[in-house]
Design a protein around this motif. Structure first.
Motif, mmCIF file in Angstrom:
data_model
loop_
_atom_site.group_PDB
_atom_site.id
_atom_site.type_symbol
_atom_site.label_atom_id
_atom_site.label_comp_id
_atom_site.label_asym_id
_atom_site.label_seq_id
_atom_site.Cartn_x
_atom_site.Cartn_y
_atom_site.Cartn_z
ATOM 1 N N LYS A 143 10.445 8.534 -7.676
ATOM 2 C CA LYS A 143 11.717 8.945 -7.067
ATOM 3 C C LYS A 143 12.319 10.133 -7.800
ATOM 4 C CE LYS A 143 12.872 4.254 -5.584
ATOM 5 N NZ LYS A 143 13.920 3.224 -5.450
ATOM 6 N N GLU A 184 8.885 3.800 -10.749
ATOM 7 C CA GLU A 184 9.465 2.467 -10.591
ATOM 8 C C GLU A 184 8.394 1.468 -10.175
ATOM 9 O OE1 GLU A 184 13.511 2.484 -8.822
ATOM 10 O OE2 GLU A 184 12.600 1.176 -7.351
ATOM 11 N N GLU A 185 8.531 0.286 -10.665
ATOM 12 C CA GLU A 185 7.660 -0.826 -10.274
ATOM 13 C C GLU A 185 7.754 -1.026 -8.753
ATOM 14 O OE1 GLU A 185 8.445 -5.640 -10.968
ATOM 15 O OE2 GLU A 185 9.941 -4.151 -11.532
ATOM 16 N N LEU A 187 7.961 -3.106 -5.466
ATOM 17 C CA LEU A 187 8.428 -4.452 -5.104
ATOM 18 C C LEU A 187 7.914 -4.815 -3.718
ATOM 19 C CD1 LEU A 187 12.198 -4.331 -6.187
ATOM 20 C CD2 LEU A 187 10.277 -5.295 -7.451
ATOM 21 N N GLU A 191 12.809 -5.766 3.561
ATOM 22 C CA GLU A 191 13.990 -4.978 3.156
ATOM 23 C C GLU A 191 15.222 -5.393 3.918
ATOM 24 O OE1 GLU A 191 13.921 -0.682 2.610
ATOM 25 O OE2 GLU A 191 11.739 -0.839 2.501
ATOM 26 N N LYS A 213 11.996 2.260 7.544
ATOM 27 C CA LYS A 213 11.950 3.602 6.937
ATOM 28 C C LYS A 213 10.679 4.403 7.246
ATOM 29 C CE LYS A 213 15.713 3.731 4.055
ATOM 30 N NZ LYS A 213 15.836 2.589 3.141
ATOM 31 N N ASN A 223 7.824 8.008 4.339
ATOM 32 C CA ASN A 223 9.183 7.539 4.593
ATOM 33 C C ASN A 223 10.007 8.573 5.336
ATOM 34 O OD1 ASN A 223 9.721 4.924 3.788
ATOM 35 N ND2 ASN A 223 9.840 5.475 1.633
ATOM 36 N N GLU A 282 18.014 0.628 -3.939
ATOM 37 C CA GLU A 282 18.883 1.802 -4.088
ATOM 38 C C GLU A 282 20.300 1.416 -3.697
ATOM 39 O OE1 GLU A 282 18.592 4.926 -1.164
ATOM 40 O OE2 GLU A 282 18.182 3.520 0.448
#
Ligand code: AMP
Ligand code: GLY
Length: 423
Positions: A143, A184-185, A187, A191, A213, A223, A282
């Motif tokens: 990100k 980032e890990e 997940l 959602e 998305k 996305n 986020e």
């Protein structure tokens, strides 16, 4: 009230629509051709150099409430300026909007409040980025720290993609927004978007929604800003909502307060429902788009007064209710979206679609020309269907969006698939 909605997309169209439906006069800056049918448009640009003029216009028009749609003018301090000019404005001030404007800052806030979120490693240069990748592993999400119009996040679905994304960010693709990168890990889960109205002190959640998305059906491909949304979300029961408020919203607002921030406006919680419970993907500092087009049509009562009471610091959730109806929104995008959408294609069938019972057509990226309405952005329209349940809402939305056409129009056919059987 005389209200002014700032922005030009589908989210701003539904904001105008709901304000008008609750009996308020609506102005919009700069608006779009759909908004123009229900609001008086004021000229204006939303870049930072235009914000002073915008506030001056709002003052000259004696606007009672400004509602800011997009993140960029919030991060750039539009609400701060409006308040300094003595105007009532709904939205966070610049310092609070940083929760969206910097993903690294959002992580700091979450860490201090022990808010469940994906583990992330921040990097300031390419070597640091590659080291972060080794630490987190290939199954990760890269990100850009700052605002990148929804394009700064790459979910690394194949080997090599994460490294490419890191190199991309540090090569300057996102300008200053990419000078810090988070690895980032990844997940796993479903959602959920929860929009929470805050007044600096108390808060009130709006009905939850689920966004879609990725560009492709079955959630595949790159996305986008969001290809469709629906509300209610059957997997959300009152216990889950309570858990999100207790474990995520409360401690986040508490943590922001440690920085002297009394958060007011929408706190958009983008969540992943993991086997270990809900975790934050986020935060955004504004209504979601297209979530707003699916959530706001379900609100009854005086939506304008809800926002005004929050902006005054005196939130009164009792002025709205939630209809038992379901709403489902389908985004129609231009050919080439999200990489390079083609503009200028003539849009046909808007009137017919607007006549479908239960359907509302929201303009997102359109422009009026002498020939008619043409495409003028990636996401061109958002069509919402309202019905007694999600199936009925979906039928309405697709029957309306299918009456609209332009060369290269693209629609995901599976909006709502997690909640509904295919069809
Ligand atoms: P963001 O702008 O951070 O919400 O990221 C955009 C989208 O990328 C999210 O809505 C998810 O679909 C996906 N995403 C972001 N972070 C993660 C994560 N840690 N794990 C899995 N998917 C993610
Ligand atoms: N639909 C995602 C967003 O508004 O950020």
């Amino acid at each position: 009230m005389r209200t002014l909605v700032v922005g030009a997309g589908g989210r701003e169209h539904v904001l105008c629509h709901r304000l008008a439906e609750s009996g308020h006069e609506v102005l919009a800056a700069p608006g779009n051709p759909g908004i123009e049918e229900i609001a008086r448009l004021l000229p204006g640009t939303l870049d930072v150099s235009g914000l002073g003029d915008l506030v001056a216009r709002a003052s000259a028009e004696a606007v009672d409430l400004i509602v800011v749609g997009p993140e960029a003018p919030l991060v750039d301090g539009l609400v701060d300026r409006a308040r300094s000019a003595g105007l009532l404005a709904f939205g966070p001030e610049a310092a609070a909007a940083r929760i969206e404007g910097s993903k690294a800052y959002a992580k700091e806030v979450m860490e201090r409040g022990s808010v469940p979120t994906a583990r992330a490693v921040c990097a300031k240069d390419l070597d640091g980025g590659l080291a972060a990748l080794r630490e987190v592993g290939e199954r990760c999400v890269v990100k850009a720290d700052g605002l990148a119009a929804g394009k700064g996040v790459v979910v690394a679905q194949e080997p090599g993609l994460a490294e490419r994304a890191i190199r991309d960010c540090f090569s300057g693709r996102f300008g200053a927004a990419g000078s810090t990168v988070l690895v980032e890990e990844y997940l796993e889960g479903e959602e959920l978007s929860l929009l929470v109205v805050c007044d600096g002190n108390s808060f009130h959640p709006l009905p939850a929604a689920q966004d879609h998305k990725p560009i492709g059906e079955g959630d595949t491909g790159p996305n986008t800003g969001g290809m469709g949304a629906y509300s209610p979300v059957p997997s959300v029961d009152p216990n889950l909502e309570e858990r999100v408020l207790d474990e995520i919203v409360e401690p986040t607002l508490w943590s922001l307060r440690k920085d002297g921030i009394e958060y007011s406006g929408i706190l958009y919680c983008g969540l992943m429902l993991t086997p270990d419970g809900p975790k934050v993907l986020e935060f955004n500092c504004r209504f979601g788009d297209p979530e707003a087009q699916a959530v706001l049509p379900r609100l009854t009562g005086d939506f304008g007064e809800l926002l005004a009471s929050a902006a005054r610091g005196d939130l009164d959730p009792s002025v709205v209710g939630v209809s038992p109806d379901a709403a489902l929104t389908v985004v129609a995008a231009a050919d080439g979206y999200p990489e390079s959408p083609r503009r200028g294609d003539l849009v046909e069938g808007l009137d017919e679609a607007g006549e479908v019972e239960g359907a509302v057509v929201f303009h997102a990226g359109t422009r009026r020309t002498e020939e008619g309405i043409v495409t003028d952005g990636g996401r061109v329209l958002a069509v919402t269907g309202v019905g007694a349940d999600l199936q009925a809402a979906r039928d309405v939305a697709y029957s309306a969006v299918d009456l609209i056409d332009w060369p290269g129009k693209y629609v995901r056919r599976d909006i709502g698939y997690r909640a509904l059987p295919a069809g």
